[in-house]
Design a protein around this motif. Structure first.
Motif, short mmCIF file in Angstrom:
data_model
loop_
_atom_site.label_atom_id
_atom_site.label_comp_id
_atom_site.label_asym_id
_atom_site.label_seq_id
_atom_site.Cartn_x
_atom_site.Cartn_y
_atom_site.Cartn_z
N HIS A 220 0.85 -1.20 0.00
CA HIS A 220 0.00 0.00 0.00
C HIS A 220 0.88 1.24 0.00
O HIS A 220 1.81 1.37 0.81
N LEU A 221 0.56 2.18 -0.88
CA LEU A 221 1.40 3.36 -1.09
C LEU A 221 0.64 4.62 -0.67
O LEU A 221 -0.59 4.66 -0.68
N GLY A 222 1.43 5.68 -0.36
CA GLY A 222 0.83 6.97 -0.01
C GLY A 222 0.08 6.91 1.31
O GLY A 222 0.35 6.09 2.19
N LYS A 223 -0.87 7.82 1.46
CA LYS A 223 -1.69 7.83 2.66
C LYS A 223 -2.65 6.65 2.65
O LYS A 223 -3.32 6.39 1.65
N VAL A 224 -2.69 5.95 3.74
CA VAL A 224 -3.46 4.72 3.82
C VAL A 224 -4.57 4.86 4.85
O VAL A 224 -4.36 5.41 5.93
N GLY A 225 -5.74 4.38 4.52
CA GLY A 225 -6.83 4.34 5.48
C GLY A 225 -7.96 5.27 5.13
O GLY A 225 -7.93 6.00 4.12
N TRP A 226 -8.97 5.28 6.01
CA TRP A 226 -10.19 6.05 5.80
C TRP A 226 -10.58 6.73 7.10
O TRP A 226 -10.35 6.19 8.19
N LYS A 227 -11.13 7.93 6.99
CA LYS A 227 -11.61 8.65 8.17
C LYS A 227 -13.12 8.54 8.24
O LYS A 227 -13.82 8.71 7.24
N ARG A 228 -13.58 8.30 9.43
CA ARG A 228 -15.02 8.26 9.63
C ARG A 228 -15.56 9.69 9.63
O ARG A 228 -15.01 10.59 10.25
N ALA A 229 -16.63 9.91 8.92
CA ALA A 229 -17.22 11.25 8.80
C ALA A 229 -17.90 11.63 10.11
O ALA A 229 -18.72 10.89 10.65
N VAL A 230 -17.52 12.80 10.62
CA VAL A 230 -18.04 13.29 11.91
C VAL A 230 -19.36 14.02 11.67
O VAL A 230 -19.49 14.84 10.75
#
Length: 473
Positions: A220-230
């Motif tokens: 996996h490259l670059g920024k990894v993951g997901w943010k939960r929408a607040v």
């Protein structure tokens, strides 16, 4: 004897009870805190809504190796296990959402055709991936497992006969997240193309297939993951509450400011009255902590009393002390000329030191609002009473000179405004008993003699002796 003992004991108990019931001295003043502690808003996340850590993130590269079996039309005489040949694949892709992604994949090496001869091939295709576990990212930040069916289109290339037919790819990919950057991958895929891919079969009819099983790693490259929408609703409610609270505090502040200004004006008037009555020295301790606020009253100040006294002594250092009016009578504190600047004529002896037409002491200024004949502060009117009293007592003449600010208005407006201002003050002096023939009015028009410029909007009042005064009126 017994009755006396009982009586004394009862009396002692009564005294003790009365002593215990005496109220204690307590401070009745209580401090009330106006501090309001706002509750920290805990983040609330929207159900099923996630955002990428960054728009350019969640890229991946995969490398895998495995085996491929060719099942064509015609099939040939070998079973599936006899057709197995090694293969490999390389892919570059990106996840657009936790559930949807895309990749470009290259795979190939060797396969056995219908006659069981080994041939070389190459396969490049673009696939659309669907992660069936993607919804879990809306409830947790990291998901270990993913299962992604995919489908796509591409081209097959037969290295021997040169055929490049259109092909459809499909399959399923399983992934286990080892770390933030590395995942293990297992993929089962298939490819379908036309029957004449291997050189045998009917053209323009689908029938040749390849089945592949491969395993490898995904990086996996670059920024990894997901943010939960607040969910912003709690913050909006808190902001509305804080806005209302600020408005309440603003109203209270305006109320206290108005009361403070009213108290400040009252103190100014009280100080003037005490100064006139000669009681300021007795009660000056009441004003020591408030001098800074009393001085800042919103209009310019005069404070030349010490300088005036020094000038008078230096100018008349040879004066013999004989008054032209006969016996010199000293005057009390109440006979002093009091103004906003505490401009005081200390005694008759000081007054009589001045020559004809020379201003006694320093001029007293009355300051006006912009483009009007209204005083900046009505408390300045108190100076007129003392000016009139001193002028009448010593038979003095009064010179009243109006002025305007040259930086605003035209010359004609400033001329008329200066005359109007001097007329207002002269009329007030006449009402206080000074004859009109002892008042000289003048208008200087627009001037720029003083700083700040607001100080030029004034009427100057000067007390002086005239020849008729000294010779007897």
């Amino acid at each position: 004897m017994t009755k006396q003992i009982i009586f004394i004991f009862a009396l002692f108990c009564s005294i003790q009870t009365w002593a215990n019931s005496q109220p204690e001295q307590e401070d009745t003043v209580r401090y009330t805190s106006h501090y309001v502690a706002t509750e920290q808003v805990q983040p609330v996340y929207l159900d099923g809504v996630v955002l990428p850590v960054r728009g350019s993130g969640n890229w991946f590269v995969s490398i895998a190796g495995g085996t491929t079996a060719f099942l064509g039309t015609p099939l040939g005489c070998e079973d599936v296990f006899g057709r197995l040949k090694p293969s490999y694949s390389l892919a570059v892709g990106k996840w657009f959402t936790p559930s949807v992604g895309a990749r470009i994949n290259y795979s190939g090496l060797r396969f056995k055709d219908a006659r069981l001869s080994t041939q070389d091939y190459h396969h490049i295709h673009a696939d659309l991936l669907w992660n069936v576990f993607g919804h879990r990212y809306s409830r947790q930040e990291q998901v270990r497992w993913s299962l992604a069916p995919f489908a796509g289109v591409g081209l097959l290339h037969h290295a021997t006969n040169g055929h490049n037919p259109f092909a459809v790819s499909y399959g399923v990919q399983g992934e286990y997240r080892i770390s933030k950057r590395v995942s293990a991958m297992l993929e089962l895929s298939g490819t379908t193309t036309f029957q004449d891919f291997d050189g045998y079969g009917k053209p323009n009819r689908l029938g040749d297939n390849m089945l592949s099983l491969s395993a490898g790693f995904i990086f996996h490259l670059g920024k990894v993951g997901w943010k939960r929408a607040v969910d912003a609703t709690p913050y909006i409610r808190q902001n509305e509450w804080l806005t209302d609270y600020v408005n309440i505090l603003s109203k209270e502040n305006n109320h206290y400011k108005s009361r403070f200004d009213r108290d400040k004006r009252t103190l100014i008037e009280l100080k003037k009255i005490l100064e006139i009555e000669g009681l300021l020295d007795t009660y000056k301790h009441l004003f020591e902590d408030r001098d800074s606020s009393i001085i800042n009253c919103g209009y310019p100040r005069n404070n030349y009393s010490g300088l005036n006294s020094l000038r008078a002594r230096l100018k008349n250092r040879k004066w013999d002390g004989v008054s032209p009016f006969g016996r010199i009578e000293s005057i009390s504190d109440s006979d002093c000329l009091v103004s906003e600047n505490r401009n005081i004529l200390a005694a008759d002896t000081t007054i009589l030191m001045y020559t004809d037409n020379q201003c006694i002491g320093s001029p007293v200024y009355f300051f006006f609002a912009l483009n009007s004949d209204r005083l900046t502060d009505a408390s300045q009117m108190l100076n007129l009473d003392e000016l009139a009293r001193v002028a009448k007592k010593h038979n003095l003449c009064v010179r009243v000179t109006g002025a305007a600010d040259s930086s605003t208005g035209t010359a004609a407006i400033n001329d008329s405004l200066s005359v109007l201002r001097s007329g207002i003050i002269a009329a007030e002096l006449e009402q206080r008993g000074i004859p009109a023939d002892r008042i000289i009015k003048a208008g200087k028009g627009g001037i720029a003699d003083h700083l700040p410029i607001e100080a030029n909007r004034h009427t100057k009042v000067e007390l002086y002796f005239s020849k008729t005064t000294k010779t007897g009126d």
